[in-house]
Design an enzyme around this catalytic site. Structure first.
Site, PDB file in Angstrom:
ATOM      1  N   GLU A 222      38.682   6.517 -57.193  1.00 50.97           N
ATOM      2  CA  GLU A 222      40.003   6.441 -56.588  1.00 50.97           C
ATOM      3  C   GLU A 222      40.751   5.163 -56.980  1.00 50.97           C
ATOM      4  OE1 GLU A 222      37.312   8.895 -53.937  1.00 50.97           O
ATOM      5  OE2 GLU A 222      37.178   6.921 -54.894  1.00 50.97           O
TER       6      GLU A 222
ATOM      7  N   LYS B  78      22.483  23.253 -58.510  1.00 52.86           N
ATOM      8  CA  LYS B  78      23.275  23.555 -57.315  1.00 52.86           C
ATOM      9  C   LYS B  78      23.167  25.040 -56.994  1.00 52.86           C
ATOM     10  CE  LYS B  78      26.966  20.141 -56.836  1.00 52.86           C
ATOM     11  NZ  LYS B  78      28.425  19.919 -56.859  1.00 52.86           N
TER      12      LYS B  78
ATOM     13  N   ARG C 149      40.334   4.145 -50.224  1.00 52.31           N
ATOM     14  CA  ARG C 149      39.483   3.453 -51.186  1.00 52.31           C
ATOM     15  C   ARG C 149      40.290   2.811 -52.315  1.00 52.31           C
ATOM     16  NH1 ARG C 149      34.208   6.975 -52.341  1.00 52.31           N
ATOM     17  NH2 ARG C 149      33.216   4.992 -51.913  1.00 52.31           N
TER      18      ARG C 149
END
Length: 619
Positions: A370, A284, A398
């Site tokens: 979730e 990243k 979700r």
């Protein structure tokens, strides 16, 4: 505003993937280097997601070089990492408009480009969608290939594993690229694995393996031995056992920043049939030192001077609602050892960094899961722990079944701290917290609160924490009214509103974060103003009194009008056989696009000016 391409001679020749594929392979590294620099210049001028895109530059170049996009389908998971993809697919000159009102969409968006094959903004959807496309491609029988790019973080979600399990069982032609940006890979190990990947995807290895399996298929003991031998040869070198067991041919890990190695491996894998996983290791923030060292801080950035390698110092402002929640959490945990707070991989966004450091035994990060977060909270609550789920409004969608089945049905005392409720701004339609009021209102046993200021937020969190039943506090992104939120916590009377202003003819019934707009509008209209506080249970007495004393009730909320708080007011009037004029102001029956919060409030007519206009138009 477009960027000067004088310093990007290779990228200038690759406005579309078809152009990119005309370049010799030897020039791809130059193109990738220029693409990274172009991305850096764009985001520094426009703001936006940053570190993730820098990490996928070479992978994006290689995928578009090898696959015949858009005929071949390329799906990006979440979409933070898709900026290089946008640059290479005809949107280069508009990149400085990304995430702005009327500009480029912040994530892949099919109405924007045929290269964006599936709309995305939430995590872990790519493999399921790609499998559906692979099934369709097989029926179409035109040789279409399908590729899904998913990050290692997104792979923690159950949805991803459900798709892998099904995909391996169906044995469809599908490539899943696992973009692993959490582990490091040394130069020599990367080179070894790249070489191994070329061998494992080559015709020689696969013809021997597939041929051998056919020959030995009728001899079970020998077949089992051959399978174990192959597992020994590959499994000792590559960590892909779980994927192999799910029915995928696993290749990797390989260096995700070696564009030529990626092209070689992807070219071989393109000619392989069946479900496949390519494990690539990336960094990243690759190519920008500060983003490499702190990818969380540089995940999404404001406009900045990239030559200084520093983000601008934020001007002092009122604490955000997320910060108010985080401080409340620390204060409450100091008094309540049974408090346990859960987040689905949103520690920083939900303001929980300090809490996680000071109370590590009372903090749980379940990763991008979730559904699990909600049911986990239910299990904790069943055992008399005071569970709190800190979750964005758009992500709570979700876990909806779990909220109903595993919390509300059993009337378990779980507190949902719903961040980013209402308009969130630049992240656009996938992230607008538009629907939580509507989908929570219809669930029995729920308490639903919406603070108008920071002090109210703190008191509501405390009220929900001690309510001994399912409760939700929804609050917006960003700061509020700069109201002092350091006073001792007070429990609010459940279902009781507060009157803020007495006026004539019009009563504004405010639900939540638009209170500053409601105050301004009430002053201009000489209207009464009631801060309703509770969406459920509703303060029916306040509603009925307001209806008797005013010619018009205006309900104001930063959520969907359909099924929202305004509809609760109308239902209350109907049940009590009271005839009244009611004007519902909120989010319309459409997905709200990107733009700043204030820009979208204005466009939707829920700022002070819009409220005043709506009332005057009514009369």
């Amino acid at each position: 505003m477009s960027l000067d391409l004088t310093h990007y001679p290779h990228l200038a020749l690759a406005n579309l993937p078809s152009d990119l594929r005309q370049q010799p392979k030897s020039k791809l590294k130059n193109t990738a280097d220029e693409l990274r620099q172009f991305l850096l210049n764009c985001v520094s001028q426009s703001s936006g997601h940053f570190a993730s895109g820098l990490g996928t530059v070479e992978l994006t170049v290689a995928l578009h070089y090898v696959y015949n996009t858009p005929f071949d389908r390329l799906l990006w998971d979440v979409g933070h990492q898709a900026y290089p993809h946008k640059i290479l697919t005809g949107r280069r000159d508009k990149m400085t408009t990304i995430r702005q009102k009327g500009g480029l969409h912040p994530f892949p968006w099919p109405p924007e480009s045929e290269y964006d094959t599936f709309a995305v903004g939430h995590s872990s959807t790519s493999i399921s969608a790609a499998l559906g496309m692979a099934i369709a491609a097989e029926k179409e029988d035109k040789g279409r290939k399908v590729v899904a790019v998913i990050g290692d973080g997104a792979m923690t979600a159950g949805l991803a594993f459900e798709a892998l399990n099904h995909g391996g069982d169906l044995n469809k032609d599908l490539l899943v690229v696992l973009n692993d940006n959490e582990m490091s890979i040394s130069e020599n190990v990367g080179a070894l694995n790249s070489h191994l990947a070329r061998l494992l995807t080559g015709n020689f290895f696969n013809s021997i393996r597939d041929g051998g399996k056919k020959i030995l298929s009728s001899v079970p003991p020998i077949k089992e031995f051959a399978s174990k031998a192959e597992e020994h040869i590959k499994g000792m070198v590559v960590p892909g056992t779980i994927f192999e067991e799910l029915g995928f041919n696993y290749i990797g890990p390989i260096d995700g920043h070696d564009v030529n190695g990626l092209v070689d491996t992807l070219s071989n894998m393109r000619n392989m049939s069946g479900p496949k996983i390519l494990h690539v290791v990336t960094k990243k923030g690759k190519g920008y030192q500060q983003a490499e060292q702190d990818p969380i801080k540089w995940h999404a950035v404001p406009k900045f001077d990239h030559t200084t390698e520093k983000l601008p110092t934020a001007k002092p402002s009122a604490p955000t609602y997320s910060a108010i929640f985080g401080q409340w959490l620390c204060d409450m945990a100091a008094k309540d050892s049974d408090l346990i707070a859960i987040t689905p991989a949103m520690r920083e966004g939900s303001g929980m960094v300090k809490f996680s450091q000071e109370f590590p035994e009372q903090y749980i990060d379940v990763a991008i899961a979730e559904q699990h977060a909600v049911t986990l909270a239910g299990g904790l609550a069943r055992e008399n722990k005071n569970a709190i789920v800190a979750i964005y409004s758009t992500f709570l969608q979700r876990g909806y079944d779990q909220l109903i089945h595993d919390v509300a049905l059993q009337e378990l005392p779980v507190l949902f701290a719903i961040d980013r409720a209402g308009i969130v701004g630049a992240d656009g339609p996938t992230h607008q917290g538009a629907f939580d009021i509507s989908f929570l209102r219809c669930i029995p046993n729920m308490i639903i609160m919406a603070p108008g200021d920071e002090a109210e937020c703190r008191n509501m969190l405390y009220t929900g924490h001690i309510a001994n039943k399912p409760a939700a506090v929804r609050y917006p992104r960003g700061s509020g009214m700069a109201v002092d939120a350091t006073k001792p916590m007070q429990a609010l009377e459940i279902g009781k509103s507060r009157s803020l202003r007495n006026g004539e003819k019009v009563a504004i019934l405010n639900f939540g974060a638009l209170l500053p707009e409601a105050i301004e509008a009430a002053n201009k209209l000489n209207a009464s103003l009631i801060d309703m506080r509770f969406i459920k249970p509703l303060d029916a007495e306040a509603v009925l009194d307001a209806a008797k004393q005013h010619e018009l009730l205006v309900t104001l909320e930063d959520g969907a009008i359909i099924g929202g708080a305004g509809h609760a007011v109308m239902q209350c009037l109907q049940e009590n056989k009271v005839l009244a004029h009611v004007l519902n102001l909120g989010l319309p029956d459409e997905f709200v696009m990107q733009g700043t919060q204030q820009e979208m409030y204005s466009e939707l007519g829920i700022d002070a000016k819009g409220i005043v206009k709506a009332v005057k138009d009514f009369f």
